[in-house]
Design an enzyme around this catalytic site. Structure first.
Site, mmCIF file in Angstrom:
data_model
loop_
_atom_site.group_PDB
_atom_site.id
_atom_site.type_symbol
_atom_site.label_atom_id
_atom_site.label_comp_id
_atom_site.label_asym_id
_atom_site.label_seq_id
_atom_site.Cartn_x
_atom_site.Cartn_y
_atom_site.Cartn_z
ATOM 1 N N HIS A 116 29.972 35.094 71.421
ATOM 2 C CA HIS A 116 31.277 35.044 71.492
ATOM 3 C C HIS A 116 31.275 36.418 72.926
ATOM 4 C CE1 HIS A 116 32.987 32.968 67.892
ATOM 5 N NE2 HIS A 116 31.434 33.242 67.892
ATOM 6 N N TYR A 144 25.263 41.181 63.573
ATOM 7 C CA TYR A 144 26.728 41.678 64.798
ATOM 8 C C TYR A 144 25.458 43.669 64.920
ATOM 9 C CZ TYR A 144 29.952 38.072 63.877
ATOM 10 O OH TYR A 144 30.595 36.609 63.484
#
Lengths: 199, 362
Positions: B67, B333
């Site tokens: 993303h 992440y």
């Protein structure tokens, strides 16, 4: 009045062995949780933070105990280089066991994370949010963790060297508190020297 | 307790040395094993992020590893009290909670054309008054293609671009889907999904299940979705690679944009550990409040830049479920965040970001 004691005080020994277990567990939790993608990641992370704060508090208590109860002197015939290595590595261990939790706490603060010790208990941030500071502190946390683990390996290896090769009582002085060089006044050697006598 | 052996003639010291060396090797080896260095085929967060990096066309210093192309937004969430019976989190009480968010499109390439994927994403960080936070990363699809991190990794490998064609090998993808029937619901959705012309007309689903925890300590399995107030928009303009951010700017210039947070309550037996399976449509859904976004900023200077939207950062009153994707997302992440902040901080061994790309691509 002063006598040369040959064992670590009882609080020093209890703290040593309890923290040995906790710190070793912490190192394995840390290296495991950053690698794994399994559910272990979440529960290891949940243990890592409160355990780190517990180690910080114990390390402060231990530093006080250490300063009030000087450790027994190293054997007189130990080569100077080994003595130096022993002293430096011990102070390195103290420095790391205090610095690592503080760096972890500061790093989460700088990363903008809430420092949660449980589902609802949150510690305040000790640094303002700054991603660049986070990157340096997180890097330091990792590098110093490897240094702490290597120092632990050296410490364990040296302890076993004293216990198995030199057999000079250094390991025993932390293991069970029995004097390595029993004084004729205390024939069973099972004395824990009262620190008030040594002051 | 004198040692019976004189120090000068220690017998069998070879064995004792071996014992010492053995203890050090075993401890060091166990550490290396836990760290994943002895098992190159075990999936780790680092290997997952490496694969995302490969699929994103290599390292784009300073950018998220997935993303990567996005934009910061800010606003607030207006709770209406309806979810407070299920969760003690103050965000659900009547009142406003400030929000810093980020719209993005999936993939590791920060220059990817907006129309290259039919998926849009919305990540949010709610700053609760007690200093706790709720972070969530949502996507504009109802289910996830796979249920486990291992399958997600395999999907990334299967979707690697063939250097000759610049596209994934259809045969490889077909083989992956054949081996992973759990992808069926996602593929059915993807068949009809078209890249939207706007972030604002999309609805965003949390996909993974979580637990709400009420005042009595009772857990309620939930999933949530931010449902757009804006009507479904027109299809994406052809021949333009960067239309989503201008559209967002244009819409925000006309006024705040709104979504409703719909929370679906599971029945006993509804799967909480499988993000490929939707819950039956007739499940009770609460409207927990309204997300109001009022402003946007470029992601390279806006407030979302330094936020890791780790969906396991939760306030008291919300907890992770047994969905295996949650821990994997958290671990991956964290690694992506570490890589990109290190690049920004010029930590040795990383590539410093360059700032020459067109603004629209950020």
């Amino acid at each position: 009045m002063s006598i040369t004691h040959t064992t670590f005080s009882l609080p020093a020994r209890v703290l040593h062995w309890a923290m040995a277990v906790l710190i070793l567990a912490m190192l394995f939790i840390g290296v495991g949780m950053v690698a794994t993608v399994s559910e272990k990641h979440s529960w290891l992370l949940a243990i890592h933070k409160p355990l780190g704060i517990a180690i910080l508090l114990l390390a402060i208590v231990r530093l006080v105990v250490r300063l009030r109860n000087p450790p027994p002197p190293l054997p007189g015939d130990l080569p100077a280089l080994q003595k130096l290595a022993a002293h430096l590595s011990h102070w390195l261990l103290y420095a790391l066991m205090i610095a690592m939790p503080l760096i972890g706490w500061a790093m989460l603060s700088a990363g903008g994370y809430p420092v949660m010790l449980s589902h609802s208990l949150r510690l305040p941030a000790i640094l303002p949010e700054n991603a660049l500071v986070f990157a340096w502190l997180r890097t330091a946390h990792g590098v110093l963790a490897y240094l702490l683990f290597l120092t632990f390996l050296a410490h364990m290896g040296a302890a076993l060297y004293h216990g198995l090769i030199r057999r000079d009582g250094v390991l025993r002085s932390m293991a069970n508190g029995r004097a390595r060089d029993p004084s004729p006044l205390m024939p069973d050697g099972a004395c824990v020297v009262n620190e008030r006598l040594t002051d | 307790m004198h040692d019976p052996q004189p120090l000068s003639h220690p017998p069998r010291n070879g064995l004792r040395w071996a014992l010492i060396a053995g203890a050090v090797v075993v401890a060091g080896g166990a550490f290396a094993y836990v760290g994943g260095w002895l098992t190159p085929h075990r999936l780790t967060a680092q290997r997952l992020v490496d694969e995302l990096q490969r699929n994103g066309g290599g390292v784009h210093p300073g950018y998220r590893r997935n993303h990567a192309k996005g934009v910061c937004v800010a606003g607030y969430f207006e709770g209406n009290g309806k979810a407070s019976a299920y969760s003690t989190a103050s965000v659900f009480a009547v009142g406003r909670t400030p929000v810093v968010g980020r719209f993005a499109i999936p993939g590791g390439n920060p220059y990817a054309p907006d129309g290259s994927v039919p998926i849009r994403s919305l990540a949010l960080r709610f700053n609760l008054p007690n200093g706790q936070q709720w972070r969530t990363g949502m996507n504009s699809m109802p289910v996830f293609p796979v249920a486990t991190p291992q399958a997600f990794y395999a999907l990334q490998v299967a979707g690697e671009k063939d250097p000759a064609t610049g596209k994934p090998d259809p045969a490889r993808l077909a083989a992956f889907f054949a081996a992973h029937p759990e992808t069926a619901a996602f593929r059915a959705w993807a068949k009809t999904a078209r890249p939207s012309a706007s972030f604002v007309t999309e609805s965003y689903s949390g996909i993974d299940a979580f637990y709400f925890i009420d005042a009595k300590g009772q857990r309620h399995a939930v999933r949530w979705q931010m449902v757009a107030d804006a009507a479904n928009g027109t299809p994406a303009p052809a021949g333009d690679d960067n239309y989503l951010i201008p559209d967002l700017q244009h819409r925000l210039a006309t006024g705040p944009q709104r979504w409703h947070l719909l929370v679906t309550l599971a029945h006993p037996g509804d799967p909480t550990d499988d993000a490929t399976k939707a819950w039956p449509a007739e499940r009770t859904t609460l409207d927990a409040g309204t997300l109001v976004l009022t402003s946007e900023q470029p992601q390279d200077s806006g407030p979302c830049r330094d936020i890791n939207y780790d969906p396991t950062v939760l306030p008291a009153g919300i907890a992770i479920s047994d969905d295996p994707l949650l821990s994997a997302r958290s671990a991956a992440y964290a690694d992506s965040y570490l890589r990109r902040t290190r690049e920004e901080a010029h930590v040795p061994g990383t590539t410093a970001p360059t700032r020459t790309q067109p603004e629209a691509a950020r």
